[in-house]
Design a protein around this motif. Structure first.
Motif, PDB file in Angstrom:
ATOM      1  N   GLN A  72     -65.191  71.738  69.035  1.00  0.00           N
ATOM      2  CA  GLN A  72     -64.136  72.540  69.677  1.00  0.00           C
ATOM      3  C   GLN A  72     -63.964  73.899  69.013  1.00  0.00           C
ATOM      4  N   ILE A  73     -64.741  74.151  67.949  1.00  0.00           N
ATOM      5  CA  ILE A  73     -64.619  75.402  67.200  1.00  0.00           C
ATOM      6  C   ILE A  73     -65.500  76.474  67.837  1.00  0.00           C
ATOM      7  N   PRO A  74     -65.017  77.719  67.946  1.00  0.00           N
ATOM      8  CA  PRO A  74     -65.844  78.801  68.500  1.00  0.00           C
ATOM      9  C   PRO A  74     -67.130  78.999  67.680  1.00  0.00           C
ATOM     10  N   PHE A  93     -70.856  78.330  63.413  1.00  0.00           N
ATOM     11  CA  PHE A  93     -69.428  78.337  63.690  1.00  0.00           C
ATOM     12  C   PHE A  93     -68.796  79.613  63.157  1.00  0.00           C
ATOM     13  N   HIS A  94     -67.791  80.082  63.872  1.00  0.00           N
ATOM     14  CA  HIS A  94     -67.040  81.235  63.407  1.00  0.00           C
ATOM     15  C   HIS A  94     -66.232  80.856  62.174  1.00  0.00           C
ATOM     16  N   ARG A  95     -66.109  81.774  61.255  1.00  0.00           N
ATOM     17  CA  ARG A  95     -65.277  81.541  60.084  1.00  0.00           C
ATOM     18  C   ARG A  95     -63.805  81.554  60.495  1.00  0.00           C
ATOM     19  N   GLY A  96     -62.993  80.880  59.697  1.00  0.00           N
ATOM     20  CA  GLY A  96     -61.560  80.924  59.972  1.00  0.00           C
ATOM     21  C   GLY A  96     -60.984  79.621  60.468  1.00  0.00           C
ATOM     22  N   THR A  97     -61.608  78.495  60.103  1.00  0.00           N
ATOM     23  CA  THR A  97     -61.055  77.185  60.450  1.00  0.00           C
ATOM     24  C   THR A  97     -60.485  76.544  59.194  1.00  0.00           C
ATOM     25  N   CYS A  98     -59.377  75.856  59.334  1.00  0.00           N
ATOM     26  CA  CYS A  98     -58.800  75.148  58.190  1.00  0.00           C
ATOM     27  C   CYS A  98     -58.309  73.788  58.657  1.00  0.00           C
ATOM     28  N   GLY A  99     -58.040  72.922  57.714  1.00  0.00           N
ATOM     29  CA  GLY A  99     -57.440  71.632  58.016  1.00  0.00           C
ATOM     30  C   GLY A  99     -56.005  71.599  57.524  1.00  0.00           C
ATOM     31  N   VAL A 100     -55.184  70.784  58.145  1.00  0.00           N
ATOM     32  CA  VAL A 100     -53.833  70.512  57.665  1.00  0.00           C
ATOM     33  C   VAL A 100     -53.634  69.009  57.714  1.00  0.00           C
ATOM     34  N   SER A 101     -53.405  68.418  56.553  1.00  0.00           N
ATOM     35  CA  SER A 101     -53.223  66.977  56.451  1.00  0.00           C
ATOM     36  C   SER A 101     -51.741  66.633  56.422  1.00  0.00           C
ATOM     37  N   ILE A 102     -51.324  65.740  57.313  1.00  0.00           N
ATOM     38  CA  ILE A 102     -49.973  65.206  57.247  1.00  0.00           C
ATOM     39  C   ILE A 102     -49.990  64.154  56.140  1.00  0.00           C
ATOM     40  N   VAL A 103     -49.315  64.442  55.042  1.00  0.00           N
ATOM     41  CA  VAL A 103     -49.401  63.617  53.831  1.00  0.00           C
ATOM     42  C   VAL A 103     -49.062  62.166  54.149  1.00  0.00           C
ATOM     43  N   ARG A 150     -56.166  81.354  62.078  1.00  0.00           N
ATOM     44  CA  ARG A 150     -57.170  80.300  61.953  1.00  0.00           C
ATOM     45  C   ARG A 150     -57.041  79.235  63.043  1.00  0.00           C
ATOM     46  N   LYS A 151     -58.177  78.570  63.346  1.00  0.00           N
ATOM     47  CA  LYS A 151     -58.151  77.319  64.082  1.00  0.00           C
ATOM     48  C   LYS A 151     -57.700  76.246  63.101  1.00  0.00           C
ATOM     49  N   VAL A 152     -56.811  75.377  63.515  1.00  0.00           N
ATOM     50  CA  VAL A 152     -56.235  74.378  62.612  1.00  0.00           C
ATOM     51  C   VAL A 152     -56.589  72.978  63.097  1.00  0.00           C
ATOM     52  N   MET A 153     -57.279  72.214  62.235  1.00  0.00           N
ATOM     53  CA  MET A 153     -57.534  70.806  62.506  1.00  0.00           C
ATOM     54  C   MET A 153     -56.416  69.997  61.850  1.00  0.00           C
TER      55      MET A 153
END
Length: 229
Positions: A72-74, A93-103, A150-153
């Motif tokens: 799903q990333i550009p 893949f384009h740079r600028g993707t990050c993850g966010v974890s729900i603790v 950023r795209k956020v996973m």
């Protein structure tokens, strides 16, 4: 499972690629069951699965979900030269993707994300529910400074009601993240949660491996070795 819109991807089924199928009443876009994924989800749902089995199949399923999330990333075209001097046309893949974890349970997906994207930045979001009102409140949030761009996973493997994820997406939007930049990565989600999240955030991409009336709430305890094995 028919309550799936075009922003919800269920990996437990093969998407229908028949462009000639114009049945307006069929909004599920799900067809052939994928037995490879079904085997993994079955062992994670089974109450007597050992901690070892649960972790093995859990890691495998997480990896599959993360890899589909990367789809799903550009991207943009890129060509490389092989050892024999031939040109091979691929993509990057384009740079600028990050993850966010729900603790909590979300931490279980971090390793799978890092295995696919070794240098990816992963933010943290701790959300707790008030014992009296059961209202979701943010205890801690740490994101990349440029998360707005950023795209956020968003990592949340088990979703029952969707309340925690709703709060998480609201926080991301408060930080300036566009709704359509959020990709929710999930293993198990209830029918209620799918409807709630897709209605609350129609531009968010939801990616899950299983939609079922019951979510395996034992996953977090047994995955981390806290509960009975």
């Amino acid at each position: 499972m028919n309550d799936v819109d075009d922003k919800t991807i269920n990996l437990n089924y093969a998407l229908d690629d028949d462009e000639d199928d114009n049945d307006d009443d069929d909004d599920g876009k799900v067809r052939e069951n994928k037995n490879n994924i079904l085997v993994k989800t079955m062992f994670l749902m089974e109450q007597h699965s050992s901690k070892t089995i649960l972790k093995m199949y859990g890691n495998s399923l997480i990896r599959l979900v993360v890899e589909e999330g990367l789809n799903q990333i550009p991207w943009s075209p890129r060509s490389v030269t092989t050892p024999t001097g031939c040109q091979y046309d691929g993509v990057q893949f384009h740079r600028g993707t990050c993850g966010v974890s729900i603790v909590g349970a979300g931490d279980a997906m971090e390793q799978g994300l890092r295995q696919c994207c070794k240098s990816i930045i992963i933010g943290k979001l701790l959300i707790e529910h008030d014992p009296g009102s059961n209202e979701a409140t943010v205890v801690f949030a740490k994101f990349p400074e440029d998360i707005t761009f950023r795209k956020v996973m968003l990592l949340s493997p088990i979703i029952s009601s969707g309340d925690t994820v709703i709060k998480a997406v609201e926080v991301l939007k408060d930080y300036g993240v566009p709704e359509n930049n959020v990709i929710l990565l999930n293993l198990f989600m209830t029918d209620v949660a799918v409807r709630t999240l897709s209605q609350s955030f129609p531009k968010m991409t939801i990616l899950t491996s299983e939609v079922h009336p019951t979510a395996p709430r034992h996953f977090e305890e047994r995955y981390f070795g806290v509960g009975a094995s």
